[in-house]
Design a protein around this motif. Structure first.
Motif, PDB file in Angstrom:
ATOM      1  N   LYS A 173       0.804  -1.227   0.000  1.00  0.00           N
ATOM      2  CA  LYS A 173       0.000   0.000   0.000  1.00  0.00           C
ATOM      3  C   LYS A 173       0.837   1.277   0.000  1.00  0.00           C
ATOM      4  CE  LYS A 173      -2.566  -0.503   3.678  1.00  0.00           C
ATOM      5  NZ  LYS A 173      -3.648  -0.284   4.659  1.00  0.00           N
ATOM      6  N   ARG A 174       2.088   1.193   0.488  1.00  0.00           N
ATOM      7  CA  ARG A 174       2.884   2.398   0.686  1.00  0.00           C
ATOM      8  C   ARG A 174       4.302   2.220   0.163  1.00  0.00           C
ATOM      9  NH1 ARG A 174      -0.210   2.030   5.487  1.00  0.00           N
ATOM     10  NH2 ARG A 174      -1.315   3.983   6.015  1.00  0.00           N
ATOM     11  N   SER A 175       4.859   3.304  -0.361  1.00  0.00           N
ATOM     12  CA  SER A 175       6.281   3.334  -0.699  1.00  0.00           C
ATOM     13  C   SER A 175       7.068   3.722   0.544  1.00  0.00           C
ATOM     14  CB  SER A 175       6.536   4.362  -1.807  1.00  0.00           C
ATOM     15  OG  SER A 175       6.289   5.678  -1.316  1.00  0.00           O
ATOM     16  N   ALA A 176       8.388   3.635   0.455  1.00  0.00           N
ATOM     17  CA  ALA A 176       9.233   4.052   1.581  1.00  0.00           C
ATOM     18  C   ALA A 176       8.992   5.520   1.912  1.00  0.00           C
ATOM     19  CB  ALA A 176      10.703   3.809   1.249  1.00  0.00           C
ATOM     20  N   LEU A 177       8.819   6.345   0.878  1.00  0.00           N
ATOM     21  CA  LEU A 177       8.552   7.764   1.106  1.00  0.00           C
ATOM     22  C   LEU A 177       7.195   7.963   1.769  1.00  0.00           C
ATOM     23  CD1 LEU A 177       9.387  10.692   0.818  1.00  0.00           C
ATOM     24  CD2 LEU A 177       8.426  10.687  -1.508  1.00  0.00           C
ATOM     25  N   ASP A 178       6.208   7.200   1.365  1.00  0.00           N
ATOM     26  CA  ASP A 178       4.886   7.302   1.998  1.00  0.00           C
ATOM     27  C   ASP A 178       4.976   6.996   3.490  1.00  0.00           C
ATOM     28  OD1 ASP A 178       3.645   7.878  -0.418  1.00  0.00           O
ATOM     29  OD2 ASP A 178       3.184   5.775  -0.844  1.00  0.00           O
ATOM     30  N   ILE A 179       5.774   5.983   3.836  1.00  0.00           N
ATOM     31  CA  ILE A 179       5.907   5.584   5.243  1.00  0.00           C
ATOM     32  C   ILE A 179       6.526   6.713   6.057  1.00  0.00           C
ATOM     33  CG2 ILE A 179       7.122   4.023   6.819  1.00  0.00           C
ATOM     34  CD1 ILE A 179       6.779   1.852   4.634  1.00  0.00           C
ATOM     35  N   SER A 180       7.647   7.243   5.587  1.00  0.00           N
ATOM     36  CA  SER A 180       8.348   8.275   6.357  1.00  0.00           C
ATOM     37  C   SER A 180       7.604   9.604   6.332  1.00  0.00           C
ATOM     38  CB  SER A 180       9.768   8.462   5.826  1.00  0.00           C
ATOM     39  OG  SER A 180       9.754   8.838   4.463  1.00  0.00           O
ATOM     40  N   SER A 181       7.106  10.008   5.170  1.00  0.00           N
ATOM     41  CA  SER A 181       6.461  11.317   5.076  1.00  0.00           C
ATOM     42  C   SER A 181       5.118  11.336   5.798  1.00  0.00           C
ATOM     43  CB  SER A 181       6.271  11.714   3.611  1.00  0.00           C
ATOM     44  OG  SER A 181       5.392  10.824   2.946  1.00  0.00           O
ATOM     45  N   GLY A 182       4.415  10.210   5.809  1.00  0.00           N
ATOM     46  CA  GLY A 182       3.122  10.172   6.485  1.00  0.00           C
ATOM     47  C   GLY A 182       3.243  10.496   7.963  1.00  0.00           C
ATOM     48  N   ILE A 183       4.251   9.918   8.621  1.00  0.00           N
ATOM     49  CA  ILE A 183       4.452  10.181  10.056  1.00  0.00           C
ATOM     50  C   ILE A 183       5.090  11.540  10.288  1.00  0.00           C
ATOM     51  CG2 ILE A 183       5.581   9.381  12.161  1.00  0.00           C
ATOM     52  CD1 ILE A 183       3.302   7.584  11.299  1.00  0.00           C
ATOM     53  N   GLU A 184       6.079  11.893   9.477  1.00  0.00           N
ATOM     54  CA  GLU A 184       6.760  13.178   9.665  1.00  0.00           C
ATOM     55  C   GLU A 184       5.840  14.361   9.403  1.00  0.00           C
ATOM     56  OE1 GLU A 184      10.286  13.097   7.317  1.00  0.00           O
ATOM     57  OE2 GLU A 184      11.290  11.615   8.590  1.00  0.00           O
ATOM     58  N   ALA A 185       4.847  14.187   8.532  1.00  0.00           N
ATOM     59  CA  ALA A 185       3.928  15.279   8.215  1.00  0.00           C
ATOM     60  C   ALA A 185       3.112  15.722   9.419  1.00  0.00           C
ATOM     61  CB  ALA A 185       2.988  14.857   7.079  1.00  0.00           C
ATOM     62  N   VAL A 186       2.969  14.851  10.412  1.00  0.00           N
ATOM     63  CA  VAL A 186       2.231  15.218  11.631  1.00  0.00           C
ATOM     64  C   VAL A 186       3.190  15.420  12.810  1.00  0.00           C
ATOM     65  CG1 VAL A 186       0.132  14.059  10.867  1.00  0.00           C
ATOM     66  CG2 VAL A 186       1.804  12.772  12.214  1.00  0.00           C
ATOM     67  N   GLY A 187       4.486  15.570  12.494  1.00  0.00           N
ATOM     68  CA  GLY A 187       5.468  15.839  13.544  1.00  0.00           C
ATOM     69  C   GLY A 187       5.879  14.632  14.343  1.00  0.00           C
ATOM     70  N   GLY A 188       5.523  13.440  13.868  1.00  0.00           N
ATOM     71  CA  GLY A 188       5.872  12.226  14.592  1.00  0.00           C
ATOM     72  C   GLY A 188       7.230  11.691  14.193  1.00  0.00           C
ATOM     73  N   GLU A 189       7.607  10.601  14.807  1.00  0.00           N
ATOM     74  CA  GLU A 189       8.886   9.966  14.506  1.00  0.00           C
ATOM     75  C   GLU A 189       8.716   8.462  14.531  1.00  0.00           C
ATOM     76  OE1 GLU A 189      11.398  11.516  17.569  1.00  0.00           O
ATOM     77  OE2 GLU A 189      10.580  10.202  19.118  1.00  0.00           O
ATOM     78  N   THR A 190       9.481   7.783  13.680  1.00  0.00           N
ATOM     79  CA  THR A 190       9.484   6.331  13.646  1.00  0.00           C
ATOM     80  C   THR A 190      10.915   5.830  13.706  1.00  0.00           C
ATOM     81  OG1 THR A 190       9.604   6.238  11.224  1.00  0.00           O
ATOM     82  CG2 THR A 190       7.409   6.250  12.219  1.00  0.00           C
ATOM     83  N   ASN A 191      11.083   4.620  14.187  1.00  0.00           N
ATOM     84  CA  ASN A 191      12.406   4.009  14.226  1.00  0.00           C
ATOM     85  C   ASN A 191      12.237   2.527  14.555  1.00  0.00           C
ATOM     86  OD1 ASN A 191      15.207   3.779  14.090  1.00  0.00           O
ATOM     87  ND2 ASN A 191      15.527   5.688  15.230  1.00  0.00           N
TER      88      ASN A 191
END
Length: 459
Positions: free
Chosen positions: A96-114
């Motif tokens: 459903k998502r590209s690597a950019l979709d994964i990172s940008s989706g969370i970063e767009a709301v100020g979140g972080e993933t790791n």
């Protein structure tokens, strides 16, 4: 928190709630309503996947983690590094998502993933505002459950991981810990690098990684944990929606039991390993096999570690750095696994001072083994243990980790008050008995620095 995990056999759930038993419905239970935390609830989905939450209404954020009971010790020799390789790849794209979709989706709301891989488990997590929790759940469940492992991404990440391995080799302060693990465990998986080596990562194929993924990442092996301003029922509903139709949406099953403590890992006889390297500073670790994480003496071990080398007031820090100025960094530490453990002292010093540092360290270990600690020292060590634990629960990430580790590693969660009581119950006799046994064991030595491989054979 690692020094004070949940004790074996201390159950706070009613009988029959720890397993779904293959039922077709989820089983939910309130585990605790801790005055020092929030309400903790646990749901076992029909698939065997577990969801734990801690509701903390005063927070405006939520930490959400997916924990898999798979680490580097679950790999065969040729697979070494597969768990870590997979951790990288799951962020590269899903159906459903590209690597950019994964990172940008969370970063767009100020979140972080790791994510991170250890020897016994792997964790994928996100931290977001409470209102963005549905997004975090959907993204993180998607990447863990339904990654495509595109062949092109495998090759890209192979290069990244090889650079990571090379970077690690340029950090002697990190390398010496791996060398010490090899000195104690030898060829056992606990003695291998989590990242694997160039020799194992280079030939690893997508098919091998895909097989590891689908064999190991199963619902009964997974714990989902969240802490912050949340509603448990809503989290469970969102998780079920996110996993519907994925490989983790499986037939009814029971959660996997926590990793067994028997049989104990066989360790090598005390040995010395030296990695010659032209560094400005020598890095040394002196230590021995310790105790496993189910051992009731781990509370006494935490106190012993604090007094011996756990802070600026510790014996080793005062003797080696403050009074003699022989090293900038010196500390002791304990690592605990399901069926084994380590206790060790690290020091970084000028190469010409290594002999004196080792002599002082050995003398201090022998002194504590023979004479023990004083009542005042034990009281201080207990205070350090309790304070560091409680202060470590000041953020949602720490609370989320506590939920997951309790469930994944022990099958239960100890209330904060009970844990503090267990530390308070440690006696001087408990600590000194453990010190006599542990510090009297033959010690292995790991050294990284400008030395020959045989330079420490007589030291």
């Amino acid at each position: 928190m690692a020094a004070f995990p949940v004790p074996a056999g201390a159950s706070h759930r009613a009988a029959g709630t720890a397993r779904s038993g293959g039922a077709s419905r989820a089983v939910t239970r309130t585990i605790s309503d801790d005055p020092l935390g929030g309400t903790v609830r646990r749901t076992v989905l029909p698939s065997g996947l577990r969801v734990l939450t801690e509701a903390i209404p005063a927070m405006r954020s939520v930490s959400f983690g997916i924990w898999v009971a798979v680490g580097s010790r679950d790999e065969t020799g040729p697979q070494a590094g597969a768990a870590h390789f997979l951790e990288h790849l799951l962020f590269k794209g899903t159906n459903k998502r590209s690597a950019l979709d994964i990172s940008s989706g969370i970063e767009a709301v100020g979140g972080e993933t790791n994510a991170f891989t250890t020897k016994e488990y792997t964790c994928y997590y996100a931290r977001v505002l409470d209102e963005d929790l549905p997004l975090a759940i959907d993204v993180m469940c998607d990447l863990v459950a339904d990654s495509v492992l595109d062949p092109a991404d495998v090759e890209t990440e192979r290069g990244v991981i090889l650079e990571e391995i090379a970077m690690h080799d340029d950090e002697p302060g990190d390398e010496v810990h791996d060398l010490f693990a090899r000195a104690v465990y030898g060829d056992h998986p606990l003695g291998r690098l989590i990242s694997g080596t160039e020799e194992t990562v280079t030939p690893m194929t997508r098919r091998q990684i895909q097989g590891f993924y689908r064999r190991r990442y199963t619902a009964p092996q997974i714990v989902i944990a969240a802490a912050g301003n949340l509603d448990h029922a809503a989290v469970v509903k969102l998780v079920r929606q996110a996993l519907r139709g994925t490989p983790l949406d499986t037939d009814p099953a029971s959660p996997a039991p926590h990793r067994s403590s028997t049989p104990a890992v066989r360790t090598k006889p005390a040995t010395t390993l030296v990695e010659p390297k032209e560094t400005e500073q020598a890095h040394v670790i002196l230590g021995c096999p310790g105790i496993d994480r189910l051992d009731d003496r781990r509370f006494a071990l935490g106190v012993l570690n604090n007094v011996l080398g756990g802070g600026m007031s510790s014996r080793l820090f005062q003797e080696i750095r403050e009074q003699r100025g022989l090293a900038y960094s010196v500390y002791s530490y304990a690592s605990q696994y399901a069926d084994s453990g380590l206790f060790a002292v690290y020091a970084g010093c000028a190469p010409g001072k290594v002999d004196e540092v080792l002599e002082l360290t050995r003398a201090e270990l022998a002194r504590v083994a023979a004479d023990g600690l004083t009542e005042a020292e034990v009281a201080r060590g207990k205070g350090m243990s309790k304070g560091s634990f409680v202060l470590g629960l000041e953020d949602t990430g720490s609370r989320m980790s506590r939920l997951a580790k309790g469930e994944l590693l022990y099958g239960d969660l100890m209330p904060v008050d009970e844990l503090l009581s267990r530390v308070d119950a440690v006696t001087v006799a408990d600590v000194n008995a453990l010190a006599a046994e542990l510090l009297g064991r033959p010690m292995s030595l790991a050294v990284v620095g400008p030395f020959g491989r045989d330079d420490f054979s007589t030291r």
